[in-house]
Design a protein around this motif. Structure first.
Motif, PDB file in Angstrom:
ATOM      1  N   ALA A  16       0.874  -1.179   0.000  1.00 12.96           N
ATOM      2  CA  ALA A  16       0.000   0.000   0.000  1.00 12.96           C
ATOM      3  C   ALA A  16       0.905   1.220   0.000  1.00 12.96           C
ATOM      4  O   ALA A  16       2.129   1.100   0.016  1.00 12.96           O
ATOM      5  N   THR A  17       0.302   2.395   0.005  1.00  9.70           N
ATOM      6  CA  THR A  17       1.068   3.629   0.204  1.00  9.70           C
ATOM      7  C   THR A  17       0.837   4.099   1.623  1.00  9.70           C
ATOM      8  O   THR A  17      -0.300   4.134   2.104  1.00  9.70           O
ATOM      9  N   TYR A  18       1.911   4.443   2.295  1.00  3.71           N
ATOM     10  CA  TYR A  18       1.845   4.881   3.689  1.00  3.71           C
ATOM     11  C   TYR A  18       2.206   6.358   3.761  1.00  3.71           C
ATOM     12  O   TYR A  18       3.227   6.794   3.223  1.00  3.71           O
ATOM     13  N   PHE A  19       1.342   7.100   4.406  1.00  2.00           N
ATOM     14  CA  PHE A  19       1.565   8.534   4.577  1.00  2.00           C
ATOM     15  C   PHE A  19       1.710   8.855   6.054  1.00  2.00           C
ATOM     16  O   PHE A  19       0.971   8.338   6.900  1.00  2.00           O
ATOM     17  N   CYS A  20       2.651   9.742   6.358  1.00  2.68           N
ATOM     18  CA  CYS A  20       2.621  10.370   7.664  1.00  2.68           C
ATOM     19  C   CYS A  20       1.999  11.753   7.479  1.00  2.68           C
ATOM     20  O   CYS A  20       2.009  12.306   6.378  1.00  2.68           O
ATOM     21  N   ALA A  21       1.413  12.275   8.526  1.00  5.35           N
ATOM     22  CA  ALA A  21       0.792  13.596   8.472  1.00  5.35           C
ATOM     23  C   ALA A  21       1.006  14.257   9.822  1.00  5.35           C
ATOM     24  O   ALA A  21       0.955  13.602  10.864  1.00  5.35           O
ATOM     25  N   VAL A  22       1.251  15.551   9.773  1.00  2.00           N
ATOM     26  CA  VAL A  22       1.583  16.289  10.979  1.00  2.00           C
ATOM     27  C   VAL A  22       0.566  17.395  11.188  1.00  2.00           C
ATOM     28  O   VAL A  22       0.126  18.028  10.222  1.00  2.00           O
ATOM     29  N   ILE A  23       0.226  17.622  12.417  1.00  2.00           N
ATOM     30  CA  ILE A  23      -0.693  18.716  12.733  1.00  2.00           C
ATOM     31  C   ILE A  23       0.045  19.679  13.654  1.00  2.00           C
ATOM     32  O   ILE A  23       0.766  19.268  14.553  1.00  2.00           O
ATOM     33  N   THR A  24      -0.097  20.960  13.394  1.00  2.00           N
ATOM     34  CA  THR A  24       0.616  21.964  14.174  1.00  2.00           C
ATOM     35  C   THR A  24      -0.225  22.434  15.347  1.00  2.00           C
ATOM     36  O   THR A  24      -1.363  22.002  15.523  1.00  2.00           O
ATOM     37  N   GLY A  25       0.339  23.345  16.114  1.00  5.45           N
ATOM     38  CA  GLY A  25      -0.361  23.829  17.295  1.00  5.45           C
ATOM     39  C   GLY A  25      -1.685  24.474  16.994  1.00  5.45           C
ATOM     40  O   GLY A  25      -2.616  24.388  17.771  1.00  5.45           O
ATOM     41  N   THR A  26      -1.765  25.108  15.832  1.00  9.61           N
ATOM     42  CA  THR A  26      -3.037  25.743  15.487  1.00  9.61           C
ATOM     43  C   THR A  26      -4.096  24.692  15.140  1.00  9.61           C
ATOM     44  O   THR A  26      -5.286  24.971  15.166  1.00  9.61           O
TER      45      THR A  26
END
Lengths: 111, 112
Positions: free
Chosen positions: A85-95
């Motif tokens: 499969a394709t694996y993604f990481c994703a980041v969320i900031t303080g906002t």
């Protein structure tokens, strides 16, 4: 601007082998997500990592987070074909108003 | 458990037409995100809403607009469609704690 980079972009591995996918991000983040996506399908949530040193495991996948290094890893143990499969990481900031995705790692597990 | 519902699942439109995509978040989730994903690309953030107010805006063309309604569902309106708008459009929702963000099945838009 937050940048999220993954490597490798493409990974071909044999069944039974171990490998690690890396996710680097450029600014401080509250939390990091890993998703799996099959071709043409939705993004399936795998892990949410909330703090430095967090480690989560599900089956043959284990994710960890080092907030000081701004690095997360997704370790695959004894790969099986179903993990292709394709694996993604994703980041969320303080906002916390958006998820920024990495470039994705396309994993192909061969028999 | 209820998931994020998107409709329609597939949509075919001609150039210069308009399209409306709908998203129904998980109950009690107050944040909705819209993403566009082209073939072989990572999801690109378009816009997000928190408590019915726009909270962030990404690379969304001026031809596109979106809103979140009182029942928390959201709609993405796309006008003057171009061939390059053909993509998978995903909606995701999360709660205030944002412990996790869940994605819908997506709408595949094809512009011919």
């Amino acid at each position: 601007e937050l940048k999220v980079e993954q490597n490798p972009l493409f990974l071909s591995m044999q069944e039974g082998k171990n490998y690690t996918i890396y996710c680097n991000y450029s600014t401080t983040s509250d939390r990091l997500y890993w998703y799996r996506q099959d071709p043409g399908k939705s993004l399936e949530s795998l892990f949410v990592l909330l703090s430095n040193g967090a480690v989560k495991q599900e089956g043959r996948l284990m994710a960890s987070l080092d907030t000081k290094a701004r690095l997360s890893t997704l370790h695959i143990t004894a790969a099986v074909h179903d993990l292709s499969a394709t694996y993604f990481c994703a980041v969320i900031t303080g906002t916390a108003s958006k998820l920024t995705f990495g470039t994705g790692t396309r994993l192909q597990v061969t028999l | 458990a209820a998931g994020v519902i998107q409709s329609p699942r597939h949509l075919i439109k001609e150039k210069r037409e308009t399209a409306t995509l709908k998203c129904y978040p998980i109950p009690r989730h107050d944040t909705v995100y819209w993403y566009q994903q082209g073939p072989g690309q990572d999801p690109q953030f378009l816009i997000s809403f928190y408590e019915k107010m726009q909270s962030d805006k990404g690379s969304i063309p001026d031809r596109f607009s979106a809103q979140q309604f009182s029942d928390y569902h959201s709609e993405l309106n796309m006008s003057s469609l171009e061939l390059g708008d053909s993509a998978l459009y995903f909606c995701a929702s999360s709660s205030l704690s944002r412990v996790s963000a869940f994605f819908g099945q997506g709408t595949r838009l094809t512009v011919v």
